[in-house]
Design a protein around this motif. Sequence first.
Motif, PDB file in Angstrom:
ATOM      1  N   SER A  92     -58.678  13.811 -23.116  1.00  0.00           N
ATOM      2  CA  SER A  92     -57.213  14.197 -22.799  1.00  0.00           C
ATOM      3  C   SER A  92     -56.474  12.845 -22.206  1.00  0.00           C
ATOM      4  O   SER A  92     -55.366  12.939 -21.961  1.00  0.00           O
ATOM      5  CB  SER A  92     -57.047  15.415 -21.734  1.00  0.00           C
ATOM      6  N   LYS A  93     -57.446  12.015 -21.338  1.00  0.00           N
ATOM      7  CA  LYS A  93     -56.795  11.012 -20.671  1.00  0.00           C
ATOM      8  C   LYS A  93     -56.429   9.762 -21.798  1.00  0.00           C
ATOM      9  O   LYS A  93     -55.695   8.660 -21.262  1.00  0.00           O
ATOM     10  CB  LYS A  93     -57.837  10.407 -19.746  1.00  0.00           C
ATOM     11  N   HIS A  94     -56.897   9.958 -22.952  1.00  0.00           N
ATOM     12  CA  HIS A  94     -56.646   9.029 -24.020  1.00  0.00           C
ATOM     13  C   HIS A  94     -57.058   7.542 -23.566  1.00  0.00           C
ATOM     14  O   HIS A  94     -56.653   6.604 -24.044  1.00  0.00           O
ATOM     15  CB  HIS A  94     -54.952   8.588 -24.321  1.00  0.00           C
ATOM     16  N   PRO A  95     -58.411   7.474 -23.177  1.00  0.00           N
ATOM     17  CA  PRO A  95     -58.859   6.128 -22.895  1.00  0.00           C
ATOM     18  C   PRO A  95     -59.026   5.332 -24.350  1.00  0.00           C
ATOM     19  O   PRO A  95     -59.316   5.843 -25.185  1.00  0.00           O
ATOM     20  CB  PRO A  95     -60.325   6.479 -22.295  1.00  0.00           C
ATOM     21  N   VAL A  96     -58.926   4.203 -24.299  1.00  0.00           N
ATOM     22  CA  VAL A  96     -59.263   3.362 -25.634  1.00  0.00           C
ATOM     23  C   VAL A  96     -59.897   2.206 -25.012  1.00  0.00           C
ATOM     24  O   VAL A  96     -59.527   1.246 -24.371  1.00  0.00           O
ATOM     25  CB  VAL A  96     -57.623   3.070 -26.124  1.00  0.00           C
ATOM     26  N   HIS A  97     -61.100   1.759 -25.859  1.00  0.00           N
ATOM     27  CA  HIS A  97     -61.599   0.508 -25.515  1.00  0.00           C
ATOM     28  C   HIS A  97     -62.691   0.171 -26.697  1.00  0.00           C
ATOM     29  O   HIS A  97     -63.243   1.191 -27.359  1.00  0.00           O
ATOM     30  CB  HIS A  97     -62.476   0.547 -24.260  1.00  0.00           C
ATOM     31  N   ASN A  98     -62.640  -1.125 -27.069  1.00  0.00           N
ATOM     32  CA  ASN A  98     -63.517  -1.552 -28.276  1.00  0.00           C
ATOM     33  C   ASN A  98     -64.872  -1.989 -27.668  1.00  0.00           C
ATOM     34  O   ASN A  98     -65.133  -3.110 -27.292  1.00  0.00           O
ATOM     35  CB  ASN A  98     -62.835  -2.479 -29.340  1.00  0.00           C
ATOM     36  N   CYS A  99     -65.902  -0.941 -27.619  1.00  0.00           N
ATOM     37  CA  CYS A  99     -67.058  -1.431 -26.737  1.00  0.00           C
ATOM     38  C   CYS A  99     -68.022  -2.061 -27.853  1.00  0.00           C
ATOM     39  O   CYS A  99     -68.622  -1.259 -28.571  1.00  0.00           O
ATOM     40  CB  CYS A  99     -67.796  -0.013 -26.312  1.00  0.00           C
ATOM     41  N   LEU A 100     -68.098  -3.353 -27.699  1.00  0.00           N
ATOM     42  CA  LEU A 100     -69.065  -4.215 -28.305  1.00  0.00           C
ATOM     43  C   LEU A 100     -70.188  -4.644 -27.742  1.00  0.00           C
ATOM     44  O   LEU A 100     -71.027  -5.112 -28.421  1.00  0.00           O
ATOM     45  CB  LEU A 100     -68.233  -5.489 -28.927  1.00  0.00           C
ATOM     46  N   SER A 101     -70.299  -4.822 -26.296  1.00  0.00           N
ATOM     47  CA  SER A 101     -71.372  -5.251 -25.576  1.00  0.00           C
ATOM     48  C   SER A 101     -71.343  -4.679 -24.306  1.00  0.00           C
ATOM     49  O   SER A 101     -70.195  -4.340 -23.667  1.00  0.00           O
ATOM     50  CB  SER A 101     -71.474  -6.831 -25.654  1.00  0.00           C
ATOM     51  N   GLY A 102     -72.542  -4.875 -23.415  1.00  0.00           N
ATOM     52  CA  GLY A 102     -72.406  -4.283 -22.136  1.00  0.00           C
ATOM     53  C   GLY A 102     -73.785  -3.987 -21.563  1.00  0.00           C
ATOM     54  O   GLY A 102     -74.895  -4.466 -22.310  1.00  0.00           O
ATOM     55  N   ARG A 103     -74.122  -3.396 -20.618  1.00  0.00           N
ATOM     56  CA  ARG A 103     -75.365  -3.077 -20.053  1.00  0.00           C
ATOM     57  C   ARG A 103     -75.591  -1.487 -20.087  1.00  0.00           C
ATOM     58  O   ARG A 103     -74.435  -0.729 -19.558  1.00  0.00           O
ATOM     59  CB  ARG A 103     -75.717  -3.592 -18.684  1.00  0.00           C
ATOM     60  N   LYS A 104     -76.770  -0.846 -20.078  1.00  0.00           N
ATOM     61  CA  LYS A 104     -76.895   0.614 -20.368  1.00  0.00           C
ATOM     62  C   LYS A 104     -78.031   0.674 -19.201  1.00  0.00           C
ATOM     63  O   LYS A 104     -79.008  -0.187 -19.217  1.00  0.00           O
ATOM     64  CB  LYS A 104     -77.127   0.939 -21.477  1.00  0.00           C
ATOM     65  N   TYR A 105     -78.099   1.929 -18.428  1.00  0.00           N
ATOM     66  CA  TYR A 105     -79.155   1.947 -17.478  1.00  0.00           C
ATOM     67  C   TYR A 105     -79.796   3.442 -17.921  1.00  0.00           C
ATOM     68  O   TYR A 105     -79.508   4.685 -18.119  1.00  0.00           O
ATOM     69  CB  TYR A 105     -78.607   2.100 -16.253  1.00  0.00           C
TER      70      TYR A 105
END
Length: 302
Positions: free
Chosen positions: A224-237
Amino acid sequence: MNEADASAAGALGEFLRSRRARLSPEDAGIVSYGARRVPGLRREELAQLAGVSTTYYARLEQGQSANASETVIDAIARALGLDDDERTHLHDLAKPAKSKRRRATRPDTARPSTVRLINAMADVPAVIMGRRTEVLAWNRLGHALLAGHYDFTAPSHPDDRPNLTRMLFLDRHTRELYTRWDEEAARAVASLRLIAGRHRDDRALADLVGELTIKSDEFAALWSKHPVHNCLSGRKYFHHPEVSHVELDFEILHVPDGAGHRLLTYTAHPGTPSDTALRLLASHTALAEHGYGSQGTAARKR
Protein backbone atom coordinates in the motif's frame (compact mmCIF):
# COMPACT_ATOMS: atom_id res chain seq x y z
CA MET A 1 -12.53 1.83 -20.01
CA ASN A 2 -11.52 -1.84 -20.09
CA GLU A 3 -10.29 -3.82 -17.08
CA ALA A 4 -6.58 -3.39 -17.81
CA ASP A 5 -6.90 0.35 -18.38
CA ALA A 6 -9.01 0.79 -15.23
CA SER A 7 -6.46 -1.10 -13.15
CA ALA A 8 -3.61 0.97 -14.59
CA ALA A 9 -5.48 4.22 -13.95
CA GLY A 10 -6.07 3.22 -10.34
CA ALA A 11 -2.42 2.29 -9.82
CA LEU A 12 -1.28 5.55 -11.42
CA GLY A 13 -3.53 7.64 -9.18
CA GLU A 14 -2.47 5.77 -6.05
CA PHE A 15 1.21 6.16 -6.90
CA LEU A 16 0.86 9.90 -7.58
CA ARG A 17 -1.03 10.45 -4.34
CA SER A 18 1.53 8.47 -2.33
CA ARG A 19 4.40 10.56 -3.69
CA ARG A 20 2.54 13.85 -3.37
CA ALA A 21 1.79 13.01 0.28
CA ARG A 22 5.46 12.57 1.15
CA LEU A 23 6.54 15.94 -0.32
CA SER A 24 6.22 18.79 2.15
CA PRO A 25 5.65 22.41 1.09
CA GLU A 26 9.04 23.28 2.57
CA ASP A 27 10.75 20.61 0.44
CA ALA A 28 9.08 22.03 -2.66
CA GLY A 29 9.89 25.65 -1.78
CA ILE A 30 6.24 26.58 -1.29
CA VAL A 31 5.06 28.97 1.42
CA SER A 32 2.29 27.24 3.34
CA TYR A 33 -0.53 29.12 5.04
CA GLY A 34 -2.81 27.59 7.63
CA ALA A 35 -3.16 24.04 8.88
CA ARG A 36 -3.33 21.13 6.44
CA ARG A 37 -5.80 18.31 6.91
CA VAL A 38 -3.60 15.80 5.07
CA PRO A 39 0.19 15.58 4.69
CA GLY A 40 2.03 16.63 1.59
CA LEU A 41 1.31 19.00 -1.25
CA ARG A 42 -2.13 19.92 -2.46
CA ARG A 43 -3.05 19.01 -6.02
CA GLU A 44 -2.99 22.60 -7.15
CA GLU A 45 0.49 23.09 -5.68
CA LEU A 46 1.87 20.04 -7.43
CA ALA A 47 0.21 21.06 -10.68
CA GLN A 48 1.79 24.51 -10.44
CA LEU A 49 5.23 23.01 -9.85
CA ALA A 50 4.79 20.70 -12.85
CA GLY A 51 3.47 23.45 -15.09
CA VAL A 52 0.14 21.79 -15.85
CA SER A 53 -3.38 22.85 -15.05
CA THR A 54 -4.92 21.75 -11.78
CA THR A 55 -7.86 20.27 -13.67
CA TYR A 56 -5.59 18.18 -15.89
CA TYR A 57 -3.53 16.92 -12.96
CA ALA A 58 -6.67 16.08 -10.98
CA ARG A 59 -8.01 14.08 -13.90
CA LEU A 60 -4.71 12.23 -14.13
CA GLU A 61 -4.86 11.25 -10.45
CA GLN A 62 -8.48 10.19 -10.84
CA GLY A 63 -7.72 7.98 -13.80
CA GLN A 64 -9.78 10.08 -16.20
CA SER A 65 -6.97 11.16 -18.49
CA ALA A 66 -5.27 8.66 -20.77
CA ASN A 67 -2.23 8.95 -23.03
CA ALA A 68 -0.45 11.68 -21.10
CA SER A 69 2.62 12.83 -23.00
CA GLU A 70 6.11 11.87 -21.87
CA THR A 71 6.86 15.57 -21.45
CA VAL A 72 4.03 15.98 -18.95
CA ILE A 73 4.98 12.82 -17.07
CA ASP A 74 8.61 14.00 -16.88
CA ALA A 75 7.45 17.37 -15.54
CA ILE A 76 5.36 15.69 -12.85
CA ALA A 77 8.25 13.38 -11.96
CA ARG A 78 10.57 16.38 -11.50
CA ALA A 79 8.00 18.19 -9.37
CA LEU A 80 7.63 15.12 -7.16
CA GLY A 81 11.39 14.65 -6.87
CA LEU A 82 11.25 11.06 -8.08
CA ASP A 83 14.40 8.98 -8.35
CA ASP A 84 15.26 7.02 -11.51
CA ASP A 85 13.36 3.88 -10.53
CA GLU A 86 10.28 5.84 -9.51
CA ARG A 87 10.40 7.87 -12.72
CA THR A 88 10.54 4.68 -14.78
CA HIS A 89 7.62 3.27 -12.80
CA LEU A 90 5.57 6.43 -13.35
CA HIS A 91 6.12 6.21 -17.10
CA ASP A 92 5.14 2.53 -17.08
CA LEU A 93 1.90 3.29 -15.25
CA ALA A 94 1.05 6.19 -17.55
CA LYS A 95 1.37 4.12 -20.73
CA PRO A 96 -1.81 2.70 -22.29
CA ALA A 97 -2.36 -1.00 -21.61
CA LYS A 98 -0.81 -3.22 -24.27
CA SER A 99 -3.90 -5.40 -24.59
CA LYS A 100 -7.60 -4.96 -24.13
CA ARG A 101 -7.87 -8.04 -21.94
CA ARG A 102 -5.50 -9.58 -19.46
CA ARG A 103 -4.08 -12.57 -21.21
CA ALA A 104 -3.80 -15.99 -19.66
CA THR A 105 -0.19 -16.85 -18.92
CA ARG A 106 1.57 -19.92 -20.23
CA PRO A 107 3.97 -21.73 -17.89
CA ASP A 108 7.46 -20.33 -18.32
CA THR A 109 10.58 -22.40 -18.93
CA ALA A 110 14.23 -21.57 -18.45
CA ARG A 111 16.52 -21.91 -21.43
CA PRO A 112 18.50 -25.19 -21.28
CA SER A 113 21.76 -23.30 -21.81
CA THR A 114 21.05 -21.08 -18.81
CA VAL A 115 20.28 -24.14 -16.69
CA ARG A 116 23.57 -25.69 -17.77
CA LEU A 117 25.32 -22.46 -16.81
CA ILE A 118 24.06 -22.45 -13.22
CA ASN A 119 24.74 -26.18 -12.85
CA ALA A 120 28.34 -25.53 -13.84
CA MET A 121 28.61 -22.99 -10.99
CA ALA A 122 29.00 -25.66 -8.31
CA ASP A 123 30.46 -23.30 -5.68
CA VAL A 124 27.99 -20.44 -6.27
CA PRO A 125 24.35 -20.59 -5.15
CA ALA A 126 22.34 -19.69 -8.25
CA VAL A 127 18.66 -19.44 -9.16
CA ILE A 128 16.87 -18.67 -12.42
CA MET A 129 13.75 -16.60 -11.72
CA GLY A 130 10.85 -15.80 -13.99
CA ARG A 131 9.57 -12.25 -13.96
CA ARG A 132 7.00 -13.14 -11.25
CA THR A 133 9.86 -14.33 -8.96
CA GLU A 134 8.92 -17.96 -9.60
CA VAL A 135 11.85 -20.37 -9.53
CA LEU A 136 12.43 -21.78 -13.01
CA ALA A 137 15.58 -23.64 -11.96
CA TRP A 138 18.22 -23.67 -9.25
CA ASN A 139 21.54 -25.41 -8.87
CA ARG A 140 22.25 -27.72 -5.96
CA LEU A 141 23.84 -25.05 -3.81
CA GLY A 142 21.13 -22.49 -4.56
CA HIS A 143 18.52 -25.03 -3.51
CA ALA A 144 20.46 -25.92 -0.35
CA LEU A 145 20.85 -22.26 0.62
CA LEU A 146 17.31 -21.04 -0.01
CA ALA A 147 14.95 -23.98 0.10
CA GLY A 148 16.34 -27.27 1.33
CA HIS A 149 12.87 -28.10 2.67
CA TYR A 150 11.56 -28.18 -0.92
CA ASP A 151 12.09 -31.01 -3.34
CA PHE A 152 14.99 -30.17 -5.64
CA THR A 153 12.81 -30.95 -8.67
CA ALA A 154 10.01 -28.55 -7.60
CA PRO A 155 10.83 -25.89 -10.24
CA SER A 156 10.16 -28.42 -12.99
CA HIS A 157 6.46 -28.60 -12.00
CA PRO A 158 4.84 -25.43 -13.45
CA ASP A 159 1.58 -25.81 -11.50
CA ASP A 160 3.33 -25.82 -8.12
CA ARG A 161 6.62 -24.02 -8.53
CA PRO A 162 8.36 -22.33 -5.59
CA ASN A 163 7.99 -18.57 -5.74
CA LEU A 164 10.57 -16.56 -3.83
CA THR A 165 8.17 -13.75 -2.87
CA ARG A 166 5.40 -16.14 -1.81
CA MET A 167 7.91 -18.15 0.20
CA LEU A 168 9.21 -15.03 1.91
CA PHE A 169 5.78 -14.01 3.20
CA LEU A 170 3.93 -17.30 3.58
CA ASP A 171 6.53 -20.00 4.25
CA ARG A 172 7.68 -20.31 7.86
CA HIS A 173 11.02 -21.93 7.02
CA THR A 174 11.91 -19.17 4.57
CA ARG A 175 10.96 -16.50 7.06
CA GLU A 176 13.28 -18.06 9.65
CA LEU A 177 16.10 -18.12 7.10
CA TYR A 178 16.51 -14.32 6.99
CA THR A 179 17.90 -12.61 10.07
CA ARG A 180 16.81 -9.24 8.64
CA TRP A 181 13.43 -10.34 7.38
CA ASP A 182 11.91 -6.84 7.42
CA GLU A 183 14.68 -5.57 5.16
CA GLU A 184 14.28 -8.51 2.80
CA ALA A 185 10.50 -8.11 2.69
CA ALA A 186 10.72 -4.39 1.86
CA ARG A 187 13.21 -5.11 -0.93
CA ALA A 188 11.02 -7.87 -2.39
CA VAL A 189 7.88 -5.70 -2.47
CA ALA A 190 9.70 -2.72 -4.00
CA SER A 191 11.05 -4.92 -6.77
CA LEU A 192 7.68 -6.59 -7.38
CA ARG A 193 6.00 -3.16 -7.64
CA LEU A 194 8.35 -2.16 -10.41
CA ILE A 195 7.71 -5.40 -12.30
CA ALA A 196 3.93 -5.13 -11.83
CA GLY A 197 3.92 -1.64 -13.31
CA ARG A 198 5.87 -2.85 -16.33
CA HIS A 199 3.62 -5.89 -16.94
CA ARG A 200 0.12 -4.69 -16.11
CA ASP A 201 -1.54 -7.24 -18.40
CA ASP A 202 0.09 -10.25 -16.71
CA ARG A 203 -2.74 -12.19 -15.06
CA ALA A 204 -0.48 -14.55 -13.10
CA LEU A 205 1.43 -11.61 -11.65
CA ALA A 206 -1.80 -9.88 -10.66
CA ASP A 207 -3.02 -13.12 -9.06
CA LEU A 208 0.20 -13.39 -7.05
CA VAL A 209 -0.20 -9.84 -5.72
CA GLY A 210 -3.85 -10.52 -4.88
CA GLU A 211 -3.02 -13.74 -3.07
CA LEU A 212 -0.27 -12.15 -0.98
CA THR A 213 -2.41 -9.11 -0.17
CA ILE A 214 -5.16 -11.38 1.19
CA LYS A 215 -2.94 -13.87 3.03
CA SER A 216 -0.28 -11.54 4.47
CA ASP A 217 -1.08 -8.35 6.36
CA GLU A 218 2.62 -7.48 6.21
CA PHE A 219 2.69 -7.72 2.44
CA ALA A 220 -0.52 -5.68 2.17
CA ALA A 221 0.90 -2.93 4.39
CA LEU A 222 4.13 -2.71 2.37
CA TRP A 223 2.31 -2.85 -0.97
CA SER A 224 0.00 0.00 0.00
CA LYS A 225 3.00 2.32 0.38
CA HIS A 226 3.92 1.89 -3.31
CA PRO A 227 7.66 1.30 -2.78
CA VAL A 228 9.64 1.08 -6.02
CA HIS A 229 13.23 -0.07 -6.39
CA ASN A 230 15.15 -2.01 -9.02
CA CYS A 231 17.10 -4.34 -6.74
CA LEU A 232 20.12 -5.61 -8.68
CA SER A 233 22.72 -6.11 -5.95
CA GLY A 234 23.19 -5.93 -2.21
CA ARG A 235 23.77 -8.05 0.84
CA LYS A 236 21.56 -10.63 2.50
CA TYR A 237 21.85 -12.05 6.00
CA PHE A 238 20.96 -15.67 6.63
CA HIS A 239 20.62 -17.94 9.63
CA HIS A 240 20.92 -21.27 7.86
CA PRO A 241 19.87 -24.48 9.65
CA GLU A 242 23.12 -26.23 8.60
CA VAL A 243 25.84 -23.57 8.73
CA SER A 244 24.34 -20.90 11.00
CA HIS A 245 25.01 -17.22 10.22
CA VAL A 246 26.02 -16.32 6.68
CA GLU A 247 26.38 -12.90 5.02
CA LEU A 248 26.28 -13.06 1.24
CA ASP A 249 26.37 -10.51 -1.55
CA PHE A 250 23.78 -11.05 -4.25
CA GLU A 251 23.73 -10.05 -7.90
CA ILE A 252 20.76 -10.17 -10.26
CA LEU A 253 21.53 -10.40 -13.95
CA HIS A 254 18.86 -10.10 -16.63
CA VAL A 255 18.93 -12.78 -19.32
CA PRO A 256 18.94 -10.75 -22.57
CA ASP A 257 16.26 -12.64 -24.49
CA GLY A 258 13.20 -10.55 -23.65
CA ALA A 259 11.57 -13.26 -21.53
CA GLY A 260 12.12 -11.38 -18.27
CA HIS A 261 14.22 -14.16 -16.74
CA ARG A 262 16.78 -13.18 -14.11
CA LEU A 263 19.82 -14.96 -12.78
CA LEU A 264 20.27 -14.60 -9.01
CA THR A 265 23.66 -15.49 -7.55
CA TYR A 266 25.24 -15.30 -4.10
CA THR A 267 28.90 -14.93 -3.14
CA ALA A 268 30.87 -14.45 0.06
CA HIS A 269 33.93 -12.28 0.62
CA PRO A 270 37.01 -14.57 0.46
CA GLY A 271 38.52 -15.51 3.78
CA THR A 272 35.51 -14.51 5.88
CA PRO A 273 33.50 -16.79 8.18
CA SER A 274 30.70 -16.58 5.64
CA ASP A 275 33.05 -17.86 2.94
CA THR A 276 33.93 -20.80 5.17
CA ALA A 277 30.26 -21.46 5.89
CA LEU A 278 29.34 -21.37 2.20
CA ARG A 279 32.15 -23.78 1.38
CA LEU A 280 30.91 -26.08 4.13
CA LEU A 281 27.38 -25.99 2.75
CA ALA A 282 28.75 -26.77 -0.72
CA SER A 283 30.61 -29.74 0.73
CA HIS A 284 27.47 -31.01 2.48
CA THR A 285 25.52 -30.60 -0.74
CA ALA A 286 28.08 -32.48 -2.82
CA LEU A 287 28.13 -35.36 -0.31
CA ALA A 288 24.35 -35.52 -0.26
CA GLU A 289 24.19 -35.57 -4.05
CA HIS A 290 26.36 -38.67 -4.01
CA GLY A 291 24.23 -40.39 -1.41
CA TYR A 292 26.15 -39.58 1.79
CA GLY A 293 23.47 -37.47 3.45
CA SER A 294 19.88 -36.35 3.41
CA GLN A 295 20.44 -32.85 1.99
CA GLY A 296 18.77 -32.37 -1.38
CA THR A 297 16.35 -35.27 -1.05
CA ALA A 298 12.59 -34.81 -1.05
CA ALA A 299 12.38 -34.03 2.65
CA ARG A 300 9.41 -31.84 3.28
CA LYS A 301 7.44 -29.51 1.09
CA ARG A 302 5.27 -26.58 1.87
